[in-house]
Design an enzyme around this catalytic site. Sequence first.
Site, PDB file in Angstrom:
ATOM      1  N   VAL A  60      24.208  40.936  41.845  1.00  0.00           N
ATOM      2  CA  VAL A  60      25.217  42.055  41.211  1.00  0.00           C
ATOM      3  C   VAL A  60      26.032  41.168  40.203  1.00  0.00           C
ATOM      4  O   VAL A  60      26.853  42.048  39.642  1.00  0.00           O
ATOM      5  CB  VAL A  60      26.181  42.031  42.358  1.00  0.00           C
ATOM      6  CG1 VAL A  60      25.773  42.806  43.616  1.00  0.00           C
ATOM      7  CG2 VAL A  60      27.219  40.914  42.943  1.00  0.00           C
ATOM      8  N   ALA A 117      36.368  41.513  48.927  1.00  0.00           N
ATOM      9  CA  ALA A 117      36.395  40.410  49.993  1.00  0.00           C
ATOM     10  C   ALA A 117      37.068  39.301  49.281  1.00  0.00           C
ATOM     11  O   ALA A 117      36.347  38.339  48.529  1.00  0.00           O
ATOM     12  CB  ALA A 117      35.286  40.078  50.605  1.00  0.00           C
ATOM     13  N   TYR A 148      34.912  28.203  44.051  1.00  0.00           N
ATOM     14  CA  TYR A 148      34.931  29.567  44.921  1.00  0.00           C
ATOM     15  C   TYR A 148      36.355  29.920  44.721  1.00  0.00           C
ATOM     16  O   TYR A 148      36.665  31.150  44.739  1.00  0.00           O
ATOM     17  CB  TYR A 148      34.691  29.167  46.279  1.00  0.00           C
ATOM     18  CG  TYR A 148      34.667  30.064  47.558  1.00  0.00           C
ATOM     19  CD1 TYR A 148      34.032  31.072  47.493  1.00  0.00           C
ATOM     20  CD2 TYR A 148      35.511  30.050  48.386  1.00  0.00           C
ATOM     21  CE1 TYR A 148      33.970  32.210  48.221  1.00  0.00           C
ATOM     22  CE2 TYR A 148      35.767  30.975  49.446  1.00  0.00           C
ATOM     23  CZ  TYR A 148      34.857  32.060  49.305  1.00  0.00           C
ATOM     24  OH  TYR A 148      35.087  33.069  50.459  1.00  0.00           O
TER      25      TYR A 148
END
Length: 318
Positions: A60, A117, A148
């Site tokens: 993606v 998310a 992250y």
Amino acid sequence: MSEKQTVLITGGAGFIGSHLAGQLLDDGWRVIVMDNLLTGDVRNITHFANRDFLFIKHDVTEYMIVSEPVDYVLHFASPASPSDYMRYPIHTLKVGAMGTHKALGLAKYHNATFVLASTSEVYGDPEVNPQPESYWGQVNPIGPRGVYDEAKRFAEAMTMAYNRSHNLSTRIVRIFNTYGPRMRLEDGRAIPNFITQALRGEPLTIYGDGSQTRSFTYIEDTVRGILALMRSAETDPVNIGNPEELTIRQMAEAVLEITGSQSEIVEMPLPEDDPQVRCPDIHRAQTILGWSPEVSLSEGLRPTIDWFRQEVTAVDTK
Ligand code: UDP
């Protein structure tokens, strides 16, 4: 009843994404999963093959086109366990940044509602406990977890920019530690490690002295919360997690008790920037969505342990 709705789930072959896919298929939706299978597993979605389901193998972070109408885009692609995102630091940054941009572009093209998310990691090592959504967090941008944490913080900023600049319908769910069937043996997070170690009779590895806290939500509760947010009109972030906080040592002891394992508990070095506490304030989810977790730790651990028992047996008897 209106026409059938179509949802595109990036990362839909992963742990949470595949459970969302299954629930939405059960609810009568058409489901398109897009995944590059970096940390996802095709075994999580093969049983959807004879349903109203399409799998597109795609990264993606690259431009994506879906020619059929899409009503919702759920952007769930990303490595999510600390050992995964430390193994794939650049992929993690790219999927949170470029992947979110591409997924937002696709949602805008289809005039679809976009669901990001996000994660409790946006709070970093928090100075406020429990964490309400209004807390801005304490994140080390250059530490090992920064790949992250910052990717997800950027993703939230990008999502809000599309909401404000393009009037896109958006949702942001901050997901706290979730567990359940379909987690991988090599996932590396506390619950998969402890269960696998207990089932194999190996020592349970507590990092540090095990006094750090987390709260654990069973996958069914997490999925119910995410879908309630998706169906709501709430643009601001909403925490989805279980407010029952326990230490990592207590978690290891619970796994030993339920598995009946005789394994010992050993202490290992605490990883850099490991949050000392983490617990969601869920007042917003309760009041806006009418959502609270319903599955207790012992109720959730049993099917999770059954899942890992099958996985361990399959690998160890090969
Ligand atoms: N942890 C542990 N032993 C393990 C794996 C993790 O003690 O084998 C600890 C980890 O250091 C952290 C907590 O358990 O304090 C939760 O870690 P996890 O990787 O599950 O997710 P996190 O909440 O850190 O993203």
